[in-house]
Design an enzyme around this catalytic site. Sequence first.
Site, short mmCIF file in Angstrom:
data_model
loop_
_atom_site.label_atom_id
_atom_site.label_comp_id
_atom_site.label_asym_id
_atom_site.label_seq_id
_atom_site.Cartn_x
_atom_site.Cartn_y
_atom_site.Cartn_z
N ASP A 253 40.24 -17.12 0.31
CA ASP A 253 41.50 -16.95 -0.42
C ASP A 253 42.13 -18.33 -0.53
OD1 ASP A 253 43.95 -15.91 -1.49
OD2 ASP A 253 43.42 -13.97 -0.63
N HIS A 276 40.58 -19.80 -3.16
CA HIS A 276 41.25 -19.52 -4.43
C HIS A 276 42.10 -20.72 -4.87
CE1 HIS A 276 41.02 -14.82 -4.00
NE2 HIS A 276 39.84 -15.40 -4.13
#
Length: 443
Positions: A253, A276
């Site tokens: 993430d 991410h």
Amino acid sequence: MGIFSKLSLALAAAALVGPAAARKPPISRPELQWGPKTPGHPFPHSPKRCRTCFVPSASGSSSGGEGNDDAPAILQAFKECNKGGSVVLDGNYTIASPLDLTFLEAVDVVITGTITFSADVDYWVEHSFKYTFQNSSTFWRFGGKDVNIYGGGLGVIDGNGQPWYDEFAKNPTLLRPILLVLDGLEGGSVTGLKMRNSPNWFNLITNSKDILVSDMDIKVRSTNANPAKNGDGWDTLTSDSVVIQNSHVDNSDDCVSFKPNSTNIVVQGMQCNGSHGISVGSLGQYPAEYDIVENVYVYNISMSNASDGARIKVWPGSDTPFQPGLSGGGGAGYVRNVTYEMFRNQNNDWAIEINQCYGQSNQTICNMYPSNMTISDVLFLDMSGTTSAKYDPKVGTLVCSSPEKCVNIAAHNITVTNPSGRTPQWICTNMDEALLDINCVSK
Ligand SMILES: *[C@@H]1O[C@H](CO)[C@@H](O)[C@H](O)[C@H]1NC(C)=O
Ligand SMILES: *[C@@H]1O[C@H](CO)[C@@H](O)[C@H](O)[C@H]1NC(C)=O
Ligand SMILES: *[C@@H]1O[C@H](CO)[C@@H](O)[C@H](O)[C@H]1NC(C)=O
Ligand SMILES: *[C@@H]1O[C@H](CO)[C@@H](O)[C@H](O)[C@H]1NC(C)=O
Ligand SMILES: *[C@@H]1O[C@H](CO)[C@@H](O)[C@H](O)[C@H]1NC(C)=O
Ligand SMILES: *[C@@H]1O[C@H](CO)[C@@H](O)[C@H](O)[C@H]1NC(C)=O
Ligand SMILES: *[C@@H]1O[C@H](CO)[C@@H](O)[C@H](O)[C@H]1NC(C)=O
Ligand SMILES: *[C@@H]1O[C@H](CO)[C@@H](O)[C@H](O)[C@H]1NC(C)=O
Ligand SMILES: *[C@@H]1O[C@H](CO)[C@@H](O)[C@H](O)[C@H]1NC(C)=O
Ligand SMILES: *[C@@H]1O[C@H](CO)[C@@H](O)[C@H](O)[C@H]1NC(C)=O
């Protein structure tokens, strides 16, 4: 706590100030300075510590000992060595009950051993510290003034995440703890530690200021098909003057994420893999709140195998059900003065993503309800590398919900390519294309 355990704690404490007082910490404090970019002032001076408290380990010589809880002994050591001492954690410890260390003042925390958290998911769901922001929670938290946590590359904080990944696969609203929270810390550092398998985000820095994070190594891996979700490297929230630098993150993430009211933040010298990206947001989630992210400098980053490199994500202007336990939209505020400079991409799906439709897959709804968040004075400079094949020939997407909501967003010296070698394309919507030295296409 029974009389017996009180007594044994007292004895343990007595032992600390006896012969142990002469023992020195196994490693010395690293030099604490941020750079080359800074929030405009030096890291505050932190006086030398002059007492040492070694924490005995109840869970014994093997990590993850069952039925033992080292939290009381750790708390005791902080009471002994607060205000001028060093607490040394050089063994294997299991924390099996919540630990509130927000009363600290002028203390060093030397971690050359391994700290693990017990696997009792039901217990932790009940007893963790809770935060309203995005349903966050944690096992333990540090706060106060002038606290330096360091591990010299030896110390490990292990979230024992697998039971959480397994349970989360069955229960998507499970309250999973964050591995380390700095809450209300003024002047402090976290350096030279390995962090492994957090149940949720690795770090939250909140209500804090003048924080240096450096030389950290983060890794998350599930050992089965249940993924390790939401393992952000760092999140900043309501914090000022935070520098995160020279660290390695291998997660799935955000590598670093700036949540509401993050100001004067620097992120530099990072190597992120599988993430991410380095993200502003998400913001504008709560209609009753006003979110600010201002004066952010992201410098000298190597980003690989990520969904995004540089990312700004805000919620649309209407309520949006995104995921179980994560919904919102309609909140107002602004993102201002954010620079991404010297950003190397390797196999990232988008090199840049600006999105004002976070959590909403239906763009028509976002156009009907433009975001209440304004994004201005953003600069992308000296970005290089090659994206993944996912959107080839497209390499980036800069989509605003209306022209008034994105002001003065510029990109210069962007040499990002795609694997096919075709002319790289950038989706630009409601942007001032005169400021963008990239090949804008409309869709
Ligand atoms: C910690 O546990 C590991 C095994 O899990 C062991 O090899 C090591 O010696 C232990 N360290 C200490 C200081 O007891
Ligand atoms: C952020 O700052 C704004 C403006 O000062 C304030 O209204 C808001 O409550 C703050 N939000 C948080 C989460 O601290
Ligand atoms: C960029 O970061 C790396 C560490 O990832 C460091 O070795 C290098 O010196 C930095 N370069 C600049 C120009 O700051
Ligand atoms: C980087 O991330 C990718 C994708 O998540 C993963 O397959 C790979 O093992 C990671 N590489 C390293 C060196 O950790
Ligand atoms: C923008 O942010 C940088 C730090 O990232 C700071 O040095 C500069 O003064 C800020 N500019 C304005 C106009 O606030
Ligand atoms: C990116 O992922 C691939 C495997 O998916 C891996 O071989 C490579 O080492 C990763 N890159 C970095 C810099 O970790
Ligand atoms: C927190 O979790 C509860 C229960 O899953 C959910 O109803 C609520 O919307 C969540 N809050 C936020 C802000 O996402
Ligand atoms: C998107 O939202 C619009 C407006 O509510 C609706 O008419 C349309 O059917 C939606 N599209 C999809 C794919 O759900
Ligand atoms: C937020 O945006 C929505 C739709 O764009 C609008 O109806 C609403 O008035 C805005 N709210 C605020 C507080 O600006
Ligand atoms: C453009 O960026 C690259 C790094 O991606 C840098 O080496 C080069 O000096 C920059 N060129 C200019 C003209 O600033």
